[in-house]
Design an enzyme around this catalytic site. Sequence first.
Site, PDB file in Angstrom:
ATOM      1  N   SER A  28       0.834  -1.320   0.222  1.00 55.34           N
ATOM      2  CA  SER A  28       0.099   0.117   0.071  1.00 55.34           C
ATOM      3  C   SER A  28       0.958   1.103   0.005  1.00 55.34           C
ATOM      4  O   SER A  28       2.287   1.152   0.353  1.00 55.34           O
ATOM      5  CB  SER A  28      -0.838   0.086   1.182  1.00 55.34           C
ATOM      6  OG  SER A  28      -1.497   1.206   1.538  1.00 55.34           O
ATOM      7  N   TYR A  34      -2.233  -0.795  10.546  1.00 58.19           N
ATOM      8  CA  TYR A  34      -2.081  -1.417   9.317  1.00 58.19           C
ATOM      9  C   TYR A  34      -0.865  -0.934   8.395  1.00 58.19           C
ATOM     10  O   TYR A  34      -0.165  -1.407   7.620  1.00 58.19           O
ATOM     11  CB  TYR A  34      -3.458  -0.938   8.668  1.00 58.19           C
ATOM     12  CG  TYR A  34      -3.572  -1.050   7.024  1.00 58.19           C
ATOM     13  CD1 TYR A  34      -3.743  -2.307   6.600  1.00 58.19           C
ATOM     14  CD2 TYR A  34      -3.168  -0.091   5.975  1.00 58.19           C
ATOM     15  CE1 TYR A  34      -3.977  -2.540   5.278  1.00 58.19           C
ATOM     16  CE2 TYR A  34      -3.087  -0.511   4.911  1.00 58.19           C
ATOM     17  CZ  TYR A  34      -3.572  -1.771   4.474  1.00 58.19           C
ATOM     18  OH  TYR A  34      -3.591  -1.968   2.804  1.00 58.19           O
TER      19      TYR A  34
END
Length: 244
Positions: free
Chosen positions: A142, A155
Amino acid sequence: MLKNKVIMITGASKGLGKALALQFAKEGAKLALCARNVEPLKEVEKEVKALGAEVMILSADVSNPRDVDRFVSVAEEVFGRIDVLFNNASVFGPGPTLLGDYPDEEFINVLRINTLNPFFMTKRILPGMLNRQSGSIINLTSEAGKTGFAEWGAYGVSKFAVEGLTQIWADELAETGVRVNMVDPGEMDTDMHDKAVPLCDYPLANPEDHLDVFLYLASKESVKENGNRFEAQTFQWERGEQNE
């Protein structure tokens, strides 16, 4: 193009994992799919079979080494080998939360799921790939894996870890015929994005919109790619005539 290649996808019941399963089914691949929740996975299985592809599914928590071993063992028994592994499964956590307010147990759980599963899956699948001196492993990262974003908490930390894990595996596997790369799919219209950006007011790509990079990394045209980071939404690829 990828006819009869055996593709393994974790977290395949929805979002990008489901989109990948359907796309590879259209390409003629054989599929080994897992997710923690088996009911939506059964729906994916039906759609994949309707496209004419061979598929096996299994309910598994791939942050648990026993589930990992069971999943890979069954897939190898059914198909004889695994050509491509997509380490797609991950969770976001409790939603936007400042680190100082982040619940300890939630932090540990997100790190456990997001960092242990690509480690366990890669470790378990490698002996077969090394024996054949061939294989492609793709980890999902990401933008939050290279830029720290406020309130993305565990995350973001986990994706930094995945990027490091990818680089280490790639360095250790150089010259073996097995390649390890990572893909940032970009912002997509998924349940995870809804949790990460609950007040999103801009258009998002659909999971099936930008899959060329995954097809490329699964194909023999990417045999020289190792330890690289790709961005799905800016990737462009002209398929070679001899691709398979």
